[in-house]
Write an enzyme that holds these catalytic residues in place. Structure first.
Site, mmCIF file in Angstrom:
data_model
loop_
_atom_site.group_PDB
_atom_site.id
_atom_site.type_symbol
_atom_site.label_atom_id
_atom_site.label_comp_id
_atom_site.label_asym_id
_atom_site.label_seq_id
_atom_site.Cartn_x
_atom_site.Cartn_y
_atom_site.Cartn_z
ATOM 1 N N GLU A 25 0.822 -1.206 0.000
ATOM 2 C CA GLU A 25 0.000 0.000 0.000
ATOM 3 C C GLU A 25 0.862 1.264 0.000
ATOM 4 O O GLU A 25 2.070 1.207 0.244
ATOM 5 C CB GLU A 25 -0.929 0.009 1.215
ATOM 6 C CG GLU A 25 -0.205 0.122 2.541
ATOM 7 C CD GLU A 25 -1.163 0.408 3.687
ATOM 8 O OE1 GLU A 25 -1.476 1.594 3.884
ATOM 9 O OE2 GLU A 25 -1.566 -0.534 4.382
ATOM 10 N N ASP A 139 -18.857 3.397 12.724
ATOM 11 C CA ASP A 139 -17.554 3.595 12.086
ATOM 12 C C ASP A 139 -16.893 2.230 11.870
ATOM 13 O O ASP A 139 -16.284 1.661 12.784
ATOM 14 C CB ASP A 139 -16.675 4.499 12.952
ATOM 15 C CG ASP A 139 -15.445 5.011 12.202
ATOM 16 O OD1 ASP A 139 -15.154 4.480 11.114
ATOM 17 O OD2 ASP A 139 -14.786 5.934 12.698
ATOM 18 N N ALA A 142 -13.964 0.194 5.473
ATOM 19 C CA ALA A 142 -14.288 -0.458 4.195
ATOM 20 C C ALA A 142 -13.372 -1.646 3.914
ATOM 21 O O ALA A 142 -13.689 -2.475 3.055
ATOM 22 C CB ALA A 142 -14.184 0.559 3.063
ATOM 23 N N LYS A 160 -5.526 -2.810 13.494
ATOM 24 C CA LYS A 160 -4.830 -1.813 14.310
ATOM 25 C C LYS A 160 -5.389 -1.829 15.736
ATOM 26 O O LYS A 160 -6.585 -1.940 15.953
ATOM 27 C CB LYS A 160 -4.975 -0.434 13.674
ATOM 28 C CG LYS A 160 -4.303 -0.354 12.302
ATOM 29 C CD LYS A 160 -4.484 1.002 11.667
ATOM 30 C CE LYS A 160 -3.748 1.074 10.331
ATOM 31 N NZ LYS A 160 -4.383 0.265 9.273
#
Length: 307
Positions: A25, A139, A142, A160
């Protein structure tokens, strides 16, 4: 061929010749750490992949072009521009490309572009997930939806630690995403090797990971596969240090009213500040470790020419 997609020549040749490629990424470059440390880390991660027998393909959007593989110049460009680059998730990608903008690819968009380019495996630090308090804020990253729908194997050190790990795993179970512990029965907790939650399956070698990936593709199963690769023990952060820092960061985030895609960058930066930079050092080391496992697994996957 996708008219918005540019595949680096080295990557395209490797894919055409059934050679192993690992996607990476680009948010870790633009939003993960300051320049020039971000560029140095990105290049070192690519070297780890090469040293373990695979070709790196850092994924980003530059001038509206989906990039599967960056040059050193492009990595330097991303590193210098840093947080000024838009953080691009699935909802952003069409607008960014249509307007010719730059986009830093999250887990979601890295998986998307890797799949477009026929790259089978992706190494990252940690995935997004269900945020604490999601029962009222809704929250939810995606990344979890992408794992449910895109057939790419993702090697990470867990979700995380700022997230609700238990709810994240429940969400993944609902979406049918297999969660594998690499060398562990536990799902790792990013800065720590154990989260207190079990993985669905344990494997101990890259060859076993490759067997699971190949079986999934032969059966044409829809979603991805999540591999939890624990941070090396020498780089773990003690729970009595990292957990209070996370709690303080979340408290401040809530107090300031920070929401949406700004939440994770804020929390990670605050945790770094509260730990005197130790959390960033741990983050870098776990990324190196994930890149190594992903590259070794990619080599095993590509021994099977029918995949």
């Amino acid at each position: 061929m996708n008219k918005y997609l540019d595949v680096k020549d080295e990557v395209a040749q490797a894919i055409a010749n059934n050679q192993p490629v690992v996607a990476l990424e680009s948010t870790i470059i633009s939003h993960g750490m300051p320049y020039p440390q971000n560029v140095d880390t990105a290049l070192k991660v690519e070297k780890v992949i090469r040293d373990n027998g695979a070709i790196p393909a850092t994924i980003a959007i530059i001038n509206g072009r989906l990039k599967a593989g960056l040059s050193e110049y492009e990595i330097e460009y991303f590193g210098k521009k840093g947080p000024d680059i838009l953080k691009a998730s699935r909802r952003d990608i069409a607008a960014i490309c249509a307007r010719g903008l730059d986009g830093a690819c999250t887990v979601t968009t890295t998986m998307m572009i890797a799949h477009m380019a026929h790259i089978k495996i992706f190494a990252t630090g940690g995935i997004g997930g269900v945020h604490r308090g999601a029962e009222t804020t809704m929250d939810i990253s995606a990344d979890l939806e992408e794992l449910a729908n895109t057939p790419v194997m993702v090697v990470c050190a867990g979700c995380k630690s700022i997230l609700d790990i238990g709810l994240t795993l429940e969400y993944l179970e609902t979406k049918g995403v297999p969660v594998i512990g690499y060398g562990t029965d536990d799902f790792p907790a990013f800065y720590n090797s154990k989260s207190g939650f079990k993985a669905d399956y344990r494997v101990d070698t890259p060859a076993e990971l490759a067997e699971i990936y190949n079986a999934s593709r032969i059966m044409d199963l829809k979603g991805g596969i999540l591999v939890g690769n624990p941070i090396p023990t020498e780089f773990e952060m003690p729970a009595d240090i990292i957990n209070p820092a996370i709690d303080k960061a979340i408290e401040e985030c809530n107090r300031l009213g920070i929401k949406g895609k700004e939440t994770t960058p804020f929390l990670l930066a605050k945790v770094k500040e509260l730990t005197g930079g130790d959390s960033l050092d741990s983050n870098i080391q776990l990324v190196y470790n994930n890149a190594k496992v992903a590259a070794q697994t990619a080599v095993e996957i590509h021994k099977h020419k029918y995949i």
